[in-house]
Design a protein around this motif. Structure first.
Motif, mmCIF file in Angstrom:
data_model
loop_
_atom_site.group_PDB
_atom_site.id
_atom_site.type_symbol
_atom_site.label_atom_id
_atom_site.label_comp_id
_atom_site.label_asym_id
_atom_site.label_seq_id
_atom_site.Cartn_x
_atom_site.Cartn_y
_atom_site.Cartn_z
ATOM 1 N N LEU A 15 -89.725 -130.882 -23.766
ATOM 2 C CA LEU A 15 -89.438 -130.972 -25.043
ATOM 3 C C LEU A 15 -88.040 -130.495 -25.144
ATOM 4 C CD1 LEU A 15 -92.381 -129.172 -27.043
ATOM 5 C CD2 LEU A 15 -91.395 -131.494 -27.351
ATOM 6 N N GLU A 16 -87.566 -129.802 -24.064
ATOM 7 C CA GLU A 16 -86.097 -129.450 -23.965
ATOM 8 C C GLU A 16 -85.223 -130.596 -23.923
ATOM 9 O OE1 GLU A 16 -85.604 -126.554 -20.914
ATOM 10 O OE2 GLU A 16 -86.924 -124.879 -22.073
ATOM 11 N N HIS A 17 -85.696 -131.703 -23.029
ATOM 12 C CA HIS A 17 -85.071 -133.028 -22.827
ATOM 13 C C HIS A 17 -85.362 -133.842 -23.859
ATOM 14 C CE1 HIS A 17 -83.907 -131.712 -18.691
ATOM 15 N NE2 HIS A 17 -85.386 -131.328 -18.579
ATOM 16 N N ALA A 18 -86.167 -133.932 -24.679
ATOM 17 C CA ALA A 18 -86.726 -135.054 -25.355
ATOM 18 C C ALA A 18 -85.754 -135.307 -26.368
ATOM 19 C CB ALA A 18 -88.171 -134.642 -26.090
ATOM 20 N N SER A 19 -85.319 -134.480 -27.492
ATOM 21 C CA SER A 19 -84.304 -134.825 -28.363
ATOM 22 C C SER A 19 -82.955 -135.628 -27.945
ATOM 23 C CB SER A 19 -83.999 -133.289 -29.218
ATOM 24 O OG SER A 19 -85.045 -132.918 -29.569
ATOM 25 N N ALA A 20 -82.594 -135.080 -26.571
ATOM 26 C CA ALA A 20 -81.559 -135.611 -26.144
ATOM 27 C C ALA A 20 -81.688 -137.232 -25.668
ATOM 28 C CB ALA A 20 -80.539 -134.957 -24.972
#
Length: 304
Positions: free
Chosen positions: A68-73
């Motif tokens: 999730l920490e990577h998903a938005s970017a």
């Protein structure tokens, strides 16, 4: 974790399930069947070789939380790439969607839009007022065609904007900055103020209109600027009413403070800062958006 192999739709489904905490609610929002959502999550977990979601109750595992920490970017970059290619490959649209921060919606934009409508009488025009932090991503993703953002900066220095894709920026205007304070304040009659001397004062936290405490600390290299109250609106008159009532100070373009009842505008003497407005855009095929960009930057060349 090999995120390069992740399919974008699987990633969007995973983010939606994690946000809603429910496979059925995610299916309803995305327009899928619940079994299709389950299959996408299972395929994503198989690709990455680890469980991403606890099932009862639904929530991210440790690996899921990291994804999730990577998903938005990742998703923003995908949307930005699609929008950028569409802008380069497509013809000019009959629609024009302009994003702007609250203080960037002014006379210059109104005049430029009038010229655009004269040149393109049937253009479907929308102006959206959006918080500055969100606007570059909206331009990159194609939600808005171009945007006006603003904030404090050293004279002629560009605004610090997030890296969300291959976007261009251009200066539109620079205006003097002032500290807005009640007319009865002991400092109201000063010819100028150093922001560092006000680090212990009560400030209003108004992220939609004024620099945050973090930006003030960065500009002055001084700790402090603790907010006494929060204002989450986008109407500068409402913010100035709180200033007049003594709830805190605010850093604003001097023109926005002028004439406000019960409020004095004292120029910022140090550090050397201006209120800068910039145009942010991607590739612009000839059409309403390209004309608006030319008009705004041509006017801006005379005001910076």
């Amino acid at each position: 974790m090999d995120v390069i192999a992740v399919e974008p739709q699987q990633l969007r489904t995973f983010v939606t399930v994690a946000r809603l905490g429910s496979f059925s609610e995610a299916a309803r929002e995305l327009g899928y069947t619940q079994s299709a959502v389950s299959q996408q999550i299972a395929a994503l977990e198989a690709d990455l070789g680890t469980a991403l979601l606890h099932r009862r109750p639904v929530g991210p595992t440790g690996a899921g939380a990291r994804l999730l920490e990577h998903a938005s970017a990742l998703l923003l970059r995908i949307d930005a790439a699609r929008a950028d290619i569409a802008r380069l490959a497509g013809a000019a649209s009959a629609r024009l969607t302009v994003g702007a921060t609250p203080l960037a919606v002014g006379v210059e934009l109104g005049r430029a839009l009038a010229e655009v409508r004269r040149a393109y009488p049937v253009v479907d025009l929308t102006v959206r007022v959006v918080a500055q932090d969100a606007l570059p991503a909206e331009v990159a993703a194609g939600t808005v065609d171009l945007a006006l953002v603003d904030g404090p900066a050293a004279p002629s220095d560009p605004l610090p904007l997030p890296d969300v894709g291959p976007l261009a920026t251009a200066a539109v205007a620079e205006q003097p900055l002032a500290v807005a304070l009640p007319t009865g304040h002991p400092l109201a009659g000063r010819p100028g103020l150093a922001l560092a001397d006000l680090s212990a004062a009560h400030w209003l936290d108004a992220p939609g209109l004024a620099p945050t405490a973090a930006r003030l600390r960065a500009a002055t290299a001084v700790d402090g600027f603790r907010p006494a109250a929060r204002y989450l609106g986008t109407d500068v008159r409402g913010l100035l009413a709180l200033v007049a009532a003594g709830h805190g100070l605010a850093l604003l373009p001097a023109a926005a403070v002028a004439g406000a009842p019960g409020v004095a505008a004292v120029p910022v003497g140090a550090p050397r800062l201006v209120h800068r407005t910039e145009l942010v855009h991607g590739a612009l095929p000839e059409g309403p958006a390209a004309l608006l960009a030319r008009l705004l930057t041509a006017e801006g060349a005379d005001r910076v």
